[in-house]
Design an enzyme around this catalytic site. Structure first.
Site, PDB file in Angstrom:
ATOM      1  N   GLN A   1      31.690 -15.681 -13.041  1.00 59.65           N
ATOM      2  CA  GLN A   1      31.855 -14.338 -12.465  1.00 59.65           C
ATOM      3  C   GLN A   1      32.873 -13.486 -13.227  1.00 59.65           C
ATOM      4  OE1 GLN A   1      32.156 -16.111  -8.276  1.00 59.65           O
ATOM      5  NE2 GLN A   1      31.237 -14.131  -7.886  1.00 59.65           N
TER       6      GLN A   1
ATOM      7  N   GLY B   1      36.350 -17.355  -2.747  1.00 59.92           N
ATOM      8  CA  GLY B   1      35.850 -18.270  -3.765  1.00 59.92           C
ATOM      9  C   GLY B   1      35.453 -17.509  -5.014  1.00 59.92           C
TER      10      GLY B   1
ATOM     11  N   HIS C   1      26.538 -20.758  -8.225  1.00 54.56           N
ATOM     12  CA  HIS C   1      26.899 -19.868  -9.342  1.00 54.56           C
ATOM     13  C   HIS C   1      26.881 -20.623 -10.669  1.00 54.56           C
ATOM     14  CE1 HIS C   1      27.948 -15.935  -7.800  1.00 54.56           C
ATOM     15  NE2 HIS C   1      28.723 -16.433  -6.867  1.00 54.56           N
TER      16      HIS C   1
ATOM     17  N   HIS D   1      28.029 -22.419  -2.294  1.00 60.40           N
ATOM     18  CA  HIS D   1      27.792 -21.083  -2.865  1.00 60.40           C
ATOM     19  C   HIS D   1      28.295 -21.027  -4.314  1.00 60.40           C
ATOM     20  CE1 HIS D   1      28.225 -16.445  -2.426  1.00 60.40           C
ATOM     21  NE2 HIS D   1      28.777 -16.741  -3.588  1.00 60.40           N
ATOM     22  N   GLU D   2      29.513 -21.551  -4.530  1.00 58.08           N
ATOM     23  CA  GLU D   2      30.101 -21.498  -5.881  1.00 58.08           C
ATOM     24  C   GLU D   2      29.373 -22.429  -6.852  1.00 58.08           C
ATOM     25  OE1 GLU D   2      31.943 -19.087  -6.429  1.00 58.08           O
ATOM     26  OE2 GLU D   2      32.466 -18.646  -4.355  1.00 58.08           O
TER      27      GLU D   2
ATOM     28  N   LEU E   1      31.376 -11.666  -4.571  1.00 56.42           N
ATOM     29  CA  LEU E   1      32.106 -10.669  -5.358  1.00 56.42           C
ATOM     30  C   LEU E   1      31.244 -10.078  -6.473  1.00 56.42           C
ATOM     31  CD1 LEU E   1      35.643 -12.333  -5.645  1.00 56.42           C
ATOM     32  CD2 LEU E   1      35.001 -10.366  -4.246  1.00 56.42           C
TER      33      LEU E   1
HETATM   34 NI    NI Z   1      29.517 -15.487  -5.137  1.00 60.08          NI
END
Ligand code: NI
Length: 173
Positions: A51, A46, A140, A136-137, A95
């Site tokens: 990011q 993902g 972000h 989770h994303e 990441l």
């Molecule tokens: Ni992440």
């Protein structure tokens, strides 16, 4: 298409809130392709646009385990509609936070509304790993990271460690 550089902790941009997309045009499609390419390149499952330093509410995912059977999914302006009471726990990595895995409990099932890569409004029911990754994303997109689920002491330790790693390649000549 191109693989983008990943932004990592403690970069402040990871703490910013991403803005919704109001159209899915050539530039947005290029961004989505770049996100997929960057995610696959780094063996992630993902990736959120922030990011790679772009504060737009775009997320790409592929939780298929089979290399030969990719299942790319793109969520633009994703919004959680429902969350199950039943929880599930995964050891999550990110990441943007190298070599760090944190056990996090999240609702096992979620339904999400979003715009797909062709600009169509959609809704999806997600379970298990897909549900966890999507949550989770979406975190972000709101500037939230997995280390926020830890105590302050543990969180500060990880940030300190990663800040040191960041400067370890620094040379003074
Ligand atoms: Ni992440």
């Amino acid at each position: 298409m191109s693989v983008k550089d990943l932004i990592t902790v403690p970069d402040d941009i990871l703490r910013k809130k991403s803005e919704p997309l109001n159209k899915v045009d050539v530039n947005e499609k290029k961004l989505i392709k770049d996100l997929f390419e960057t995610m696959y390149h780094h063996n992630g499952i993902g990736l959120a646009a922030v990011q790679v330093g772009i504060l737009k509410r775009v997320v790409v995912l592929d939780v298929s385990k089979n290399e030969n059977e990719k299942k790319p999914l793109c969520f633009i302006n994703p919004q959680i509609k429902t969350l199950s009471e039943k929880m599930s726990t995964y050891e999550e990595g990110c990441l943007s936070i190298p070599n760090t895995f944190i056990e996090i409990e999240r609702p096992e099932i979620c339904t999400v509304s979003y715009i797909d890569e062709n600009g169509y409004k959609k809704e999806m029911k997600c379970a298990g790993l897909l549900s966890t990754c999507l949550q989770h994303e979406i975190n972000h997109l709101d500037g939230k990271l997995i280390i926020d689920y830890l105590s302050k002491i543990k969180k500060d330790l990880i940030i300190k460690k990663l800040s040191k790693q960041k400067t370890s390649n620094r040379v003074v000549v």
